[in-house]
Design an enzyme around this catalytic site. Structure first.
Site, PDB file in Angstrom:
ATOM      1  N   LYS A 148      22.881  37.520  12.765  1.00 27.23           N
ATOM      2  CA  LYS A 148      22.837  36.054  12.916  1.00 27.23           C
ATOM      3  C   LYS A 148      23.831  35.394  11.963  1.00 27.23           C
ATOM      4  O   LYS A 148      24.556  34.470  12.341  1.00 27.23           O
ATOM      5  CB  LYS A 148      21.423  35.533  12.621  1.00 27.23           C
ATOM      6  CG  LYS A 148      20.428  35.756  13.738  1.00 27.23           C
ATOM      7  CD  LYS A 148      19.117  35.027  13.429  1.00 27.23           C
ATOM      8  CE  LYS A 148      18.022  35.455  14.392  1.00 27.23           C
ATOM      9  NZ  LYS A 148      16.717  34.872  14.037  1.00 27.23           N
ATOM     10  N   HIS A 201      12.255  58.292  41.056  1.00 26.77           N
ATOM     11  CA  HIS A 201      13.530  58.782  41.571  1.00 26.77           C
ATOM     12  C   HIS A 201      14.655  58.538  40.574  1.00 26.77           C
ATOM     13  O   HIS A 201      15.821  58.530  40.944  1.00 26.77           O
ATOM     14  CB  HIS A 201      13.846  58.104  42.902  1.00 26.77           C
ATOM     15  CG  HIS A 201      12.868  58.453  43.973  1.00 26.77           C
ATOM     16  ND1 HIS A 201      13.121  59.408  44.931  1.00 26.77           N
ATOM     17  CD2 HIS A 201      11.609  58.002  44.221  1.00 26.77           C
ATOM     18  CE1 HIS A 201      12.072  59.511  45.735  1.00 26.77           C
ATOM     19  NE2 HIS A 201      11.143  58.665  45.329  1.00 26.77           N
ATOM     20  N   GLU A 227      10.169  45.294  17.748  1.00 32.14           N
ATOM     21  CA  GLU A 227      10.381  44.416  16.587  1.00 32.14           C
ATOM     22  C   GLU A 227       9.252  44.525  15.580  1.00 32.14           C
ATOM     23  O   GLU A 227       9.449  44.310  14.395  1.00 32.14           O
ATOM     24  CB  GLU A 227      10.520  42.947  17.042  1.00 32.14           C
ATOM     25  CG  GLU A 227      11.955  42.500  17.074  1.00 32.14           C
ATOM     26  CD  GLU A 227      12.145  41.005  17.316  1.00 32.14           C
ATOM     27  OE1 GLU A 227      11.158  40.244  17.410  1.00 32.14           O
ATOM     28  OE2 GLU A 227      13.304  40.595  17.412  1.00 32.14           O
TER      29      GLU A 227
END
Lengths: 433, 433
Positions: free
Chosen positions: B405, B294, B273
């Protein structure tokens, strides 16, 4: 699994792939599909994994786990491909099971000890998984777990299932103690083994529907065909490949469901170990909706144009109303449910990336259940195999991890390895507090 | 925190940065440090976060949480920067606390319901955090949590602490119900707020040493100076920036400690951000040692040369012996402890990347405790602020998250927003099963 690649088209996104380019790429997909089909028919190493929906025997798995079928807790002792398939299935379906499933997939001593102190050992099942039977982390943890059972006065041989290859130390041990055991199927690399005994033992102990997992995978297998426009898995694999070639060097897997967080880890292994070689490979990123809208979205929408974002959505699921509130500015929330809020967040985030010209793809499940999950796992495996063909890499090997394995063994006095000597020669430029 | 950038030098790795280039870059570091110092002195937005070790008042925080200090469980209701600092601290130090700390940082209905059914509500504390007091996910979850307390016959006003701005719906609500409350300090963006009340309320409820967290951070603050060769935080920030400029577009944060898994999430938000804007920014990857050897190591060692790997190690910690075994091939394990195995895995992995010419950096902690953790969090924040100066971006804003938003609010009927209309215009290219 349905796939929507509309937001990865060049008409929407940059990087993006044009419809014409996809049609040209489809000729390569047809060739790749022929190679994949032949590999499956001949049971070739790796390709054999795509036969698992037909080959895995759910009755044998259920019979084998019968002695521990009533366990309160299940500990899978494994790492990488020996743990992630089991964890993906049991996490995704955890709400449907009374058995708590965990993975001991690290050798952090404090963390291992905390788990062993917390678990009800007398009613805990152990699922130890290693194809070679020599994986250092897995065998070390198994020795520790075995001792914890002994210290608690619980007969570990009554609580342990072994999944390993046809020979090796773990096979010997399971024969010496007459433990219930299953075989890691030949030709199936760990990261492609979720739908074999490797992933299904945990599913069986937790009481999940093995037949539904396999039939969901089989339904996906039936779509494999010579065109990406007819096969969701190939559409995904080909689009990811095409986007990488055009600059999307990363692929962020973003499920809008907490239960699929471990699935993203599984995908990250599948994608990284299969395609990350010869200086090639798209790097998987793990994120979670809606949480990471408040963490990663800024970068995905406004950072470098080097990412594909893959959403996973589920149409149906449990829901919960948001209570009404007398705070005027928040009144709109009280008319909705948490599920509606989550859906709106997903649609808004998808659209916000498209509006900024950032490529994204949607994988749609009807719900998160055995059938759909089997389809998702199989679909991503087939997508990965196709992508491997398009990159021209050896999808089923992971040679670059051997160096560190030898060095580790050498450092612990398990033999002479020149890799261990190189550790001492580290270049230093220290800045200290 | 000590930093070792030896394996990021051009003499070891490609991409890598030469000692001469670092010395030239150090002139920019000196200029950037002047700007940072001036910003701190003037309490400018964002830079103010680097003053928190002096500004945060641990006594006030402890007094405020006093009513819930005996809680068995703590639920932090927040998202992004309002949750990750608290979660990082409580996860890292979980072994030292009897209070179980969780974060409700998503609006997945099944997951929220599962938590609420499981928690002992009569003895659970709630820590609701939102600077604006309007964050949709946080307020929706808080309304749901409040209802769950009411349904259980527990007075939520006796169990809730509020951390919010000086005004807004959450501030009004805390005043109406006379709730214990703290303020999000002015000038401190969420992702830089771990060492303010935003992260410290959870630490206080869990009984951690707030003074040690702050003094560890203060010790790191004292190292801030005009040269990367004298300041571990700047050495890290400058090296990351220099590597990105040379092709390491990704930065994999790989702690060798399970307790630092959430720290990697916190780092990923901080880095993404703050730096992900103007088509710039290095993409954070999250991994975990030894587990991801792995899973991701194949890609990191043999995939594209586009990554910096950052290790976090701890010198001291709990250990546990590996029991001896009669299996000859595994005898070497029985001479070691899990901690020695983990250390050997780390050294082997670090060396294996260096041997393949892949750049990596080591962040060294003495142990994972309050003091060292405070230093790590502060050090990474200072590294990020320095990197932001070098990139020339506005480190403290996150404008790209606003679009989604608004669209979310519009989709839920919370007002007229053109962004919501754009959602309906999605481009489709569907491939169905």
């Amino acid at each position: 699994m349905d796939v929507d690649i509309g937001n990865a088209l060049a008409s929407v996104a940059s990087p993006g792939v044009s419809r014409e380019s996809l049609e040209r790429l489809d000729e390569q997909v047809a060739d790749a599909h022929e190679r994949i089909e032949a590999g499956m028919a001949d049971g070739e190493h790796g390709y054999e994994a795509l036969n698992l929906p037909d080959r895995t025997d759910p009755d044998e798995i259920r019979r084998t786990v019968e002695p521990v079928a009533d366990a309160e807790a299940l500990v899978t002792v494994g790492i990488g491909g020996s743990a992630l398939g089991a964890a993906t299935i049991t996490e995704a379906l955890a709400a449907e099971s009374d058995t708590e499933a965990i993975s001991l997939d690290n050798v952090d001593p404090a963390w291992v000890s905390n788990h062993l102190e917390r678990l009800p050992l007398e009613n805990t099942a152990v699922n130890v998984v290693s194809r070679s039977g020599t994986t250092a982390e897995t065998l070390a943890n198994f020795l520790v777990v075995r001792e914890a059972f002994e210290d608690a006065g619980v007969d570990w041989t009554e609580r342990t299932i072994v999944t390993t290859g046809e020979s090796g130390p773990l096979r010997d041990l399971s024969e010496r103690h007459d433990l219930p055991s299953l075989s890691v199927p030949d030709g199936v690399p760990g990261r492609f083994s979720a739908l074999s005994a490797v992933g299904m033992v945990a599913a069986a102990v937790c009481g999940h529907d093995l037949e539904a997992l396999l039939s969901g995978a089989a339904a996906e297998a039936e779509t494999l065909s010579g065109s990406l426009f007819d096969c969701p898995a190939y559409a995904y694999g080909a689009t990811s490949y095409a986007l990488d070639a055009r600059g999307a060097r990363m692929n962020a897997m973003v499920p809008y469901a907490e239960s699929l967080e471990t699935y993203s880890e599984w995908f990250a292994q599948l994608w990284a170990e299969s395609l990350g070689k010869d200086d090639l490979g798209q790097t998987p990123l793990r994120a979670l909706g809606a949480t990471d809208q408040h963490s990663q979205l800024q970068l995905y929408r406004a950072g470098p144009r080097d990412k594909l974002v893959t959403f996973v959505t589920s149409e149906e699921g449990t829901d919960r109303s948001i209570p009404e509130t007398d705070v005027e500015d928040l009144a709109y929330l009280g008319d909705a449910t948490l599920g509606e809020l989550l859906d709106a967040e997903f649609e808004a985030t998808e659209a916000s990336l498209a509006a900024a010209g950032r490529p994204n793809v949607r994988l749609e499940l009807e719900r998160v259940d055995e059938y759909e999950l089997g389809g998702l796992l199989y679909g991503m495996e087939a997508a990965c195999v196709l992508a491997g063909e398009l990159y021209g890499v050896n999808t089923f090997e992971q040679p670059a991890v051997e160096w560190a394995k030898k060095a580790t063994r050498g450092l612990l006095g398990g033999g002479e390895f020149e890799e261990a000597d190189a550790v001492a020669e580290k270049s230093e430029l220290r800045v200290e507090r």
